[in-house]
Design a protein around this motif. Structure first.
Motif, short mmCIF file in Angstrom:
data_model
loop_
_atom_site.label_atom_id
_atom_site.label_comp_id
_atom_site.label_asym_id
_atom_site.label_seq_id
_atom_site.Cartn_x
_atom_site.Cartn_y
_atom_site.Cartn_z
N ASN A 48 0.75 -1.27 -0.08
CA ASN A 48 0.06 0.09 0.08
C ASN A 48 0.88 1.43 -0.05
O ASN A 48 0.52 2.23 -0.78
CB ASN A 48 -0.70 -0.12 1.07
N GLN A 49 1.92 1.21 0.84
CA GLN A 49 2.85 2.21 1.08
C GLN A 49 3.35 2.77 -0.30
O GLN A 49 3.58 3.84 -1.02
CB GLN A 49 4.08 2.32 1.79
N ILE A 83 -5.58 -0.08 11.64
CA ILE A 83 -5.35 -1.60 11.81
C ILE A 83 -3.71 -1.96 11.84
O ILE A 83 -3.54 -2.95 12.28
CB ILE A 83 -6.28 -2.44 10.50
N VAL A 84 -3.00 -0.91 11.16
CA VAL A 84 -1.80 -1.32 11.08
C VAL A 84 -1.05 -1.25 12.41
O VAL A 84 0.12 -1.69 12.55
CB VAL A 84 -1.05 0.19 10.23
N ALA A 106 -1.53 -3.67 14.28
CA ALA A 106 -1.45 -4.97 14.31
C ALA A 106 0.02 -5.56 13.90
O ALA A 106 0.66 -6.63 14.28
CB ALA A 106 -2.43 -5.87 13.74
N ILE A 107 0.73 -4.44 13.16
CA ILE A 107 2.02 -4.75 12.60
C ILE A 107 2.90 -4.44 13.22
O ILE A 107 2.93 -3.18 13.70
CB ILE A 107 1.77 -4.23 11.16
N PRO A 108 3.95 -5.22 13.66
CA PRO A 108 5.16 -4.76 14.52
C PRO A 108 6.07 -3.43 13.71
O PRO A 108 5.89 -3.73 12.51
CB PRO A 108 6.13 -5.94 14.46
N ALA A 151 5.08 -1.05 12.71
CA ALA A 151 4.35 0.17 11.61
C ALA A 151 4.14 1.56 11.97
O ALA A 151 4.19 1.92 13.29
CB ALA A 151 3.06 -0.72 11.10
N GLU A 152 4.22 2.22 11.20
CA GLU A 152 3.82 3.69 11.37
C GLU A 152 2.64 4.04 10.63
O GLU A 152 2.13 3.23 9.73
CB GLU A 152 4.92 4.56 10.57
N PRO A 179 -0.05 5.44 7.97
CA PRO A 179 0.34 5.92 6.80
C PRO A 179 -0.41 7.34 6.48
O PRO A 179 -0.05 7.88 5.45
CB PRO A 179 -0.26 4.97 5.88
N THR A 198 -2.99 -7.49 19.04
CA THR A 198 -2.25 -8.71 18.59
C THR A 198 -2.84 -10.07 19.43
O THR A 198 -2.85 -10.98 18.83
CB THR A 198 -0.67 -8.57 18.64
N ALA A 209 -8.24 -8.38 9.19
CA ALA A 209 -7.16 -7.44 9.11
C ALA A 209 -6.54 -7.30 7.74
O ALA A 209 -6.25 -6.54 7.24
CB ALA A 209 -6.14 -7.70 10.42
N VAL A 213 -6.37 -4.38 5.05
CA VAL A 213 -5.28 -3.70 4.47
C VAL A 213 -5.19 -4.14 2.99
O VAL A 213 -4.86 -3.04 2.34
CB VAL A 213 -4.09 -4.34 5.21
#
Lengths: 247, 250
Positions: A141-142, B90-91, B93-95, B97-98, B100, B121, B134, B138
């Protein structure tokens, strides 16, 4: 057909280059490699079509895959030219999803493939894989958000330069950095990838050829000066996320 | 942002009706409610900024959020508005992540339920359907971004401006007393130019032409759509991508 394309793929050599396989613990990694099925495509054959149910994830081993969108009016909108070794079709991790793009082999191409069921059973056996796939989807996506921004703000010359840099960085490392890079892209593909016209691409390439940046012929571009191309690409945005699957 | 105390019962009701959690067994819904915290945010305050570490997942229960993208040059592009009940972030959930995007509160106050990354998590690991959803969220953003990308590549600029306005009236339209629809957020011509990948000059020229034709009226940071049918006709000139897309959340 190159010699590389005639030899069967060796999963053990490709596996470490996949962005998702490589996070599996050793026994599962072996199980995943054993479950991989080889696929071979001739030039022009489709790997998958936009809108088809996404039932498999792939790892491009040899050859080349062109990804594009088809607009409702039937135009081809280039997205990316993929060179080995790249993951593609990540969306198959989502039940009942459809491929968002069409993937077509533009050379004899070999891939490894895993079914959705295999992917699901690997996720069940190793739940952190799910979060990792989520992370890759986020990176996709990024990448797309950045491409959209490029399209909105960059001049066509910069977009062409960026498309070429994206291709160049996918080529295998050269033993001698002075060796010219052969970029397997046609002018038509370049026009589709940068959403411009064939004459604009030709004109831009001609100008660059005059300054010895590259040489262009019918089927390939020979790049002499990657650093200069980078300069044309502009520096505001990073150009690639390394080996992030395109979709 | 403040943490507030609201009855668990209320949280349960919102959670039950959210797309992300709906259909979970009752015990699971209670576990989800138990792990949530209520928070409120006041007008113009930011829920998070683009580039911040994604540490919380939210459920927007009341109020509206504005989605803003910050370009590498520091320009703000409004991507759309979110209304309840919507999942945001929802990001988380991602280790590592920033976020967006930037999210800003629009109405006087916003009320949200929040889960920190660790709780989210843990829930995902316990209830695999949450992992699948999730992933669907995404990848769904990918499809929405792809539509915007295609529009930018293939549509004429006036179609893009028309589409942006039609979408904003759907998300934030307020009827005025003479049959028009006011876009209920401050919207400058520069914002509109950034949203549609064009120049201030082109937006001004297009809006002026539309004003003469009675399609819109625009003032400082204000756009009123007078003739929605004609705007839709311009936007839909090609039977192209759907006009109804949700803004890409994150």
């Amino acid at each position: 057909m190159s010699d590389a394309a005639r030899q069967p793929l060796q999963p053990a050599l490709l596996g470490p280059h996949s962005r998702w396989l490589s996070v599996l613990p050793a026994p599962l990694y072996q199980r995943a490699l054993a479950a991989a099925q080889p696929v071979q495509l001739a030039t022009g054959q489709l790997l998958f079509g936009q809108g088809e149910p996404a039932r498999s994830i792939y790892l491009l081993g040899t050859g080349q895959v062109y990804l594009f969108q088809i607009t409702p009016e039937g135009h081809q909108l280039g997205f990316e030219l993929l060179l080995p070794i790249r993951d593609v079709g990540l969306i198959a991790a989502v039940p009942a999803a459809r491929y968002p793009l069409t993937a077509q082999a533009t050379q004899t191409t070999q891939l490894l493939t895993w079914t959705q069921a295999t992917l699901q059973s690997l996720c069940e056996a190793h739940p952190p894989l799910t979060l990792h796939l989520l992370q890759l989807a986020h990176a996709c996506n990024q990448q797309l958000a950045r491409r959209t921004y490029e399209l909105a703000t960059l001049r066509v010359e910069q977009r062409i330069a960026r498309a070429l840099v994206r291709l160049a960085v996918q080529l295998p490392a050269r033993p001698d950095p002075a060796t010219p890079l052969v970029l397997p892209v046609t002018r038509q593909q370049l026009a589709e990838l940068t959403h411009t016209t064939l004459p604009t691409v030709s004109r831009t390439l001609r100008t660059w050829a005059q300054s010895n940046l590259l040489t262009a012929d019918r089927t390939a571009l020979i790049l002499h000066d990657l650093a200069l191309l980078h300069a044309h690409a502009g520096s505001v945005l990073p150009i690639t996320d390394e080996r992030v699957p395109p979709c | 942002m403040k943490t507030i105390a609201l009855p668990n019962q209320t949280a349960y009701a919102y959670i039950q009706h959210s797309r992300y959690f709906q259909g979970l067994p009752e015990a699971a819904l209670h576990a989800v409610a138990h792990a949530a915290r209520w928070c409120t945010i006041s007008s113009e305050q930011y829920l998070f900024h683009q580039g911040d570490p994604a540490q919380h997942f939210y459920l927007l229960c009341e109020g509206q959020l504005r989605l803003i993208q910050i370009t590498p040059e520091g320009k703000q592009i409004i991507l759309g508005l979110l209304s309840p009940i919507r999942e945001v972030g929802i990001v988380a959930a991602i280790p590592n992540a920033e976020y967006p995007l930037t999210m800003q509160c629009l109405n006087p106050t916003g009320t949200l339920l929040a889960w920190d990354s660790a709780s989210l998590t843990a829930l995902i690991e316990q209830y695999p359907v949450l992992a699948v959803r999730a992933m669907r969220m995404v990848t769904g953003r990918f499809v929405q971004l792809q539509t915007l990308y295609r529009e930018l590549a293939t549509l004429r600029v006036e179609q893009r401006i028309a589409r942006a306005l039609v979408r904003l009236t759907r998300q934030a339209g307020v009827p005025d007393h003479v049959g028009g629809t006011l876009i209920g957020i401050p919207l400058s011509r520069q914002h509109l130019a950034d949203m549609t990948g064009t120049t201030l000059y082109t937006v001004s020229r297009t809006l002026s032409a539309w004003e003469q034709q009675g399609i819109v009226t625009s003032g400082r940071e204000r756009v009123i759509v007078r003739d929605r049918e004609r705007l839709i006709a311009i936007a839909d000139d090609v039977p192209s991508s759907p006009l109804q897309i949700e803004p890409p959340p994150c």
